[in-house]
Design a protein around this motif. Structure first.
Motif, PDB file in Angstrom:
ATOM      1  N   GLN A  59      50.187  34.942  45.297  1.00 31.42           N
ATOM      2  CA  GLN A  59      48.952  34.187  45.522  1.00 31.42           C
ATOM      3  C   GLN A  59      47.953  35.043  46.294  1.00 31.42           C
ATOM      4  N   SER A  60      46.720  34.615  46.259  1.00 31.80           N
ATOM      5  CA  SER A  60      45.628  35.366  46.872  1.00 31.80           C
ATOM      6  C   SER A  60      45.829  35.503  48.388  1.00 31.80           C
ATOM      7  N   THR A  61      45.477  36.671  48.912  1.00 33.90           N
ATOM      8  CA  THR A  61      45.510  36.849  50.367  1.00 33.90           C
ATOM      9  C   THR A  61      44.194  36.385  50.969  1.00 33.90           C
ATOM     10  N   LYS A  62      43.269  35.985  50.094  1.00 30.41           N
ATOM     11  CA  LYS A  62      41.961  35.561  50.583  1.00 30.41           C
ATOM     12  C   LYS A  62      41.776  34.061  50.464  1.00 30.41           C
ATOM     13  N   GLY A  63      42.861  33.359  50.137  1.00 29.24           N
ATOM     14  CA  GLY A  63      42.796  31.906  50.070  1.00 29.24           C
ATOM     15  C   GLY A  63      42.216  31.358  48.782  1.00 29.24           C
ATOM     16  N   ARG A  64      42.086  32.214  47.750  1.00 28.93           N
ATOM     17  CA  ARG A  64      41.574  31.706  46.475  1.00 28.93           C
ATOM     18  C   ARG A  64      42.698  30.999  45.715  1.00 28.93           C
ATOM     19  N   LYS A  65      42.326  29.971  44.975  1.00 32.10           N
ATOM     20  CA  LYS A  65      43.299  29.264  44.154  1.00 32.10           C
ATOM     21  C   LYS A  65      43.474  30.014  42.822  1.00 32.10           C
ATOM     22  N   PRO A  66      44.656  29.870  42.202  1.00 28.44           N
ATOM     23  CA  PRO A  66      44.823  30.504  40.884  1.00 28.44           C
ATOM     24  C   PRO A  66      43.810  29.950  39.880  1.00 28.44           C
ATOM     25  N   THR A  67      43.384  30.788  38.962  1.00 25.07           N
ATOM     26  CA  THR A  67      42.502  30.336  37.872  1.00 25.07           C
ATOM     27  C   THR A  67      43.168  30.753  36.571  1.00 25.07           C
ATOM     28  N   LEU A  68      44.152  29.961  36.159  1.00 23.94           N
ATOM     29  CA  LEU A  68      44.925  30.337  34.971  1.00 23.94           C
ATOM     30  C   LEU A  68      44.077  30.198  33.720  1.00 23.94           C
TER      31      LEU A  68
END
Lengths: 544, 314
Positions: free
Chosen positions: A341-350
């Motif tokens: 998962q993102s280290t910048k707090g972004r959610k996945p965008t599958l």
């Protein structure tokens, strides 16, 4: 002596010429193409056309034979032998002769000018697709003249997307529109998966951060020395699941804030994760064989559960293998968990199939049966055609509830479980997919193997379209396309080299070299083309 | 006809016609061959014009616009093209050297074997790999060279502990490519030599033996000189093939890591021409390579001619 010499010169020239010839493509026998913008030559319909009835119901002409070229060697060429195409043949009064091949064969068709009636290709970015105007009929002209019902069954967004100068020439299968993404009927297909027995045994591990990931893999290695801790898709079809799929997992943006091209490969979050993979590889927890395995070897490893965890790209395509393993080892079956998962707090965008779809169908402007051709398109796109190709005959194979959901009959279930050959050959369920769409597949839970249900559920809330960046590469044959080809070749090597780098310093040096290579190969000119293509895409999508 | 060169052109043509008329039956027999060559070899030369045009899949040969030497200019600055040239020459040179000498040595060894059943077995075993396609052989090689493959297990057995995946190692690719090709083709290459050797008059050997020549001396002074014309023919053919790299082998064995050492001209042309649809550029590359091949052919022919008492094969 002089004559002897000239004879020798002649012989030498002969050898030179004939060896040169071997490397050359064959010539063109046909006359040059006439532009198709003038369609007054389309013959009149032999039946009364109507906006509310499909034309195939009114068309009483005799049996027509269409040649349909599919640019994919795996396509099943049978027609009229199985239950599904038998019904199509009966309803439409049409006989289809399928021809399959690869690009070489397609090129021969173009070079000879002898085009089949219908053409299906796989690459919307190819020259063939981009110049469809020169060799295909506009679907609008055909629909207006022969089958206005087509507008009822075709998706407006999809038609819009495939417009060249105001008219659409191709119609793709599996083209998902924004509405499809919202409907919840499109299921995600990528996930970080782990064997259940492994998950239970290693205790509390956090695979969502790069540090946790490296540690977690080491923990797996300790408990399961016989398993490879981390696996990913094979490289035979591209850059495995370590490129786009990981970037989607990290929610790497697809464009910059001002809608310009964004180089996702160089995203700092993504690079951080590549470095984590490097550490996993250095610890021996990614095997080098993963970089050389072909598709078959990968499938075999999935179905025998050789990998403890996997970055699984397109679980649906590997459904049979996942199910194979799950059926034999119900307690160790793979499940999706939060990981990478993102280290910048972004959610996945599958992502899923985009609006460009997969295989694109065209009606050649050389066809003698334009009316029949558009009827085939309309029929296969309609509810009737979709239900038939996905589920077979109603009553015999499936029943439908009030809410539209489909269930297999006992008869069908029995064949599916016990006679897979008949399922594929005689009933051809879900295999005639030239106009397929996931929206129909989703009507039946059994369309997907049980092993992937949980994975689909895991990602459902993360689906996000990437329409803006579809087909934005420069045209083939241009200076930019050649440069991009070189950059992509270099990236392919670079990406794997980054993961296989001995230490952080080598990693950094390799990355720096790639960035320099991009600069040396006029990346800014390429990005300019991409930017303008993104802009054009957004205009088509009504996003500007 | 040779004597005609000092006379005037008119007389020469007349002579030529007379000579032709005298053997018209024989000359007509050549005609079908010439016609076939015109149709299949000369007319397609027109396709070479692609190299000077900007051709696309959908345009016709005549309608593609002329771009002059544009495509050739791009070749000069194309890093991947020059890399592929280097690899092609490198791999071919290794293959050529080994594959030129080894079949001669194997052929002589097989020829000297006296026990026929054993001879047959050896021949069959050495021919065998030739009949496997590169698709199969390549798959086998990848497995053998993988981290748990046969090669590593053998190395581990003799005490060299290794878990390397050798096919990922770019530096060993030239070796892998050329040695596997030698293994596949060396046995097959002996056929021509064995056929020639079987025609050598056995009385030569008997005479040599009576004169007290050793086996090696016999090979050196009888077998090899008798085979010299076929050896030089083989040399010419293989040198002119220096630029003809093995496409199947490369496509199977190439991966992202060994590509810088594995890409050869053929696979490069294939990738650019067919997968990227850049036909004109691919044709330009092909044309350039053919011209170099012809030059090589002529050079080797001249050299072998000098070595062979001014008797050239071509």
């Amino acid at each position: 002596m002089k004559q002897h010499k000239s004879l020798k010169i002649f012989t030498t020239a002969l050898v030179a010429l004939s060896s040169a010839v071997i490397l050359t493509a064959c010539g063109n026998g046909g006359s040059s193409d006439k532009s198709s913008s003038d369609n007054s030559n389309l013959p009149k319909a032999s039946y009364k056309i109507s906006k509310s009835t499909p034309a195939w119901k009114s068309d009483k002409s005799k049996m027509t034979t269409l040649t349909w070229y599919v640019n994919a060697d795996w396509w099943n060429k049978d027609f009229g032998k199985d239950e599904i195409t038998k019904q199509i043949k009966k309803d439409l009064n049409v006989n289809i002769k399928f021809v399959t091949g690869d690009d070489t064969k397609l090129n021969t068709y173009f070079a000879s000018g002898n085009m089949p009636d219908l053409v299906t290709i796989g690459d919307p970015n190819s020259k063939v697709a981009r110049t469809a105007k020169d060799w295909a009929y506009p679907l609008q002209d055909l629909a207006n003249k022969y089958d206005p019902y087509f507008y009822k069954v075709a998706s407006k967004d999809t038609l819009n997307w495939y417009k060249i100068d105001g008219k659409s020439y191709g119609y793709p299968n599996y083209s998902n529109t924004a509405a499809d993404y919202k409907s919840g009927k499109i299921l995600p297909r990528d996930a970080f998966i782990i064997r259940k027995d492994v998950l239970d045994a290693i205790g509390d591990q956090d695979f969502t951060t790069p540090e946790g990931f490296v540690k977690g893999m080491a923990a797996i290695k300790e408990k399961f020395p016989k398993l490879t801790p981390f696996g990913f898709n094979d490289f035979s079809g591209g850059n495995s699941s370590l490129e786009n799929v990981v970037q989607d997992m990290l929610g790497v943006p697809i464009t910059t804030k001002d809608n310009k091209y964004y180089d996702r490969d160089l995203d700092s979050d993504y690079i951080k994760w590549l470095d984590a993979f490097r550490q996993v590889h250095a610890a021996g927890n990614i095997t080098d064989d993963s970089f050389t395995d072909d598709a078959d070897t990968f499938n075999e490893k999935v179905s025998s559960g050789k990998y403890a965890t996997m970055m699984m790209g397109s679980d649906v395509n590997h459904g049979t293998n996942l199910q194979d393993f799950a059926s034999k080892n119900p307690k160790s079956a793979y499940i999706a968990i939060n990981g990478i998962q993102s280290t910048k707090g972004r959610k996945p965008t599958l992502s899923q199939a985009g609006i460009s779809g997969w295989l694109i169908n065209y009606v050649s402007n050389k066809t003698k049966h334009p009316a029949k051709a558009i009827q085939v398109f309309e029929y296969l796109l309609s509810d009737k055609g979709q239900m038939l190709t996905n589920f077979g005959q109603k009553g015999q194979m499936y029943t439908q509830d009030a809410d539209g959901m489909v269930k297999w009959t006992k008869f069908a279930k029995n064949i599916q479980d016990n006679d897979t050959t008949a399922w594929q050959k005689k009933y051809r369920i879900g295999e005639f997919i030239l106009f397929g769409h996931d929206r129909y597949k989703a009507l039946n839970k059994d369309s997907y193997v049980k092993a992937v249900w949980q994975m689909q559920e895991w990602g459902a809330k993360y689906l996000k379209p990437q329409f803006q960046i579809e087909n934005i590469s420069p045209n083939a044959g241009t200076q930019e396309a050649r440069a991009l080809g070189a950059i992509q070749t270099n990236w392919r090597t670079t990406m794997v080299s980054l993961i296989r780098a001995k230490d952080k310093a080598t990693f950094e040096a390799t990355l720096k070299k790639y960035k320099q290579f991009q600069k040396d190969n006029s990346i800014s000119a390429i990005n300019k083309v991409r930017d303008s293509n993104i802009k054009a895409n957004m205009k088509k999508l009504g996003m500007d | 006809m040779e004597k005609a060169n000092k006379r005037s052109t008119g007389v020469r043509i007349k002579d030529w016609c007379r000579a032709w008329a005298r053997q018209w039956q024989l000359q007509t027999m050549v005609l079908p061959g010439i016609i076939a060559m015109i149709i299949f070899n000369f007319i397609p030369i027109y396709g070479l014009s692609l190299a000077f045009r900007s051709y696309t899949v959908t345009s016709t040969m005549a309608s593609a616009p002329w771009v002059g030497l544009e495509n050739f200019k791009i070749i000069i600055n194309d890093k991947y093209f020059w890399e592929s040239v280097q690899n092609t020459i490198g791999i071919s040179a290794i293959k050529l050297t080994i594959e030129f000498f080894l079949p001669i040595i194997i052929a002589i060894m097989i020829f000297e074997l006296k026990w026929t059943p054993f001879k047959k077995v050896v021949q069959t075993i050495t021919y065998l790999p030739h009949f496997l396609s590169w698709i199969i052989l390549g798959g086998m090689l990848i497995t053998w060279l993988s981290s748990n493959g046969m090669l590593n297990q053998l190395l581990n057995l003799i005490g060299i502990a290794t878990k390397d995946n050798h096919i990922l190692n770019a530096n060993s690719y030239w070796g892998i490519a050329s040695l596997s090709d030698v293994w596949k083709e060396a046995g097959w290459g002996t056929i021509l030599y064995l056929a020639t050797m079987s025609k050598i008059d056995p009385t030569y050997y008997e005479a040599a033996e009576m004169d007290g020549a050793s086996k090696l001396r016999q090979i050196w002074s009888i077998t090899i000189p008798e085979m010299s014309s076929i050896i030089s023919l083989n040399l010419i053919l293989s040198v002119s093939g220096l630029f003809n790299s093995n496409l199947d082998q490369t496509l199977v064995l190439m991966n992202s890591q060994n590509q810088p050492k594995a890409e050869v001209i053929n696979s490069y042309v294939y990738r650019v021409g067919l997968t990227q649809g850049d036909f004109s550029y691919a044709t330009a590359v092909g044309l350039g390579v053919s011209i170099i091949s012809v030059v090589l052919l002529i050079i080797t022919n001249t050299v072998t001619k000098k070595l062979n008492d001014n008797k050239s094969v071509l």
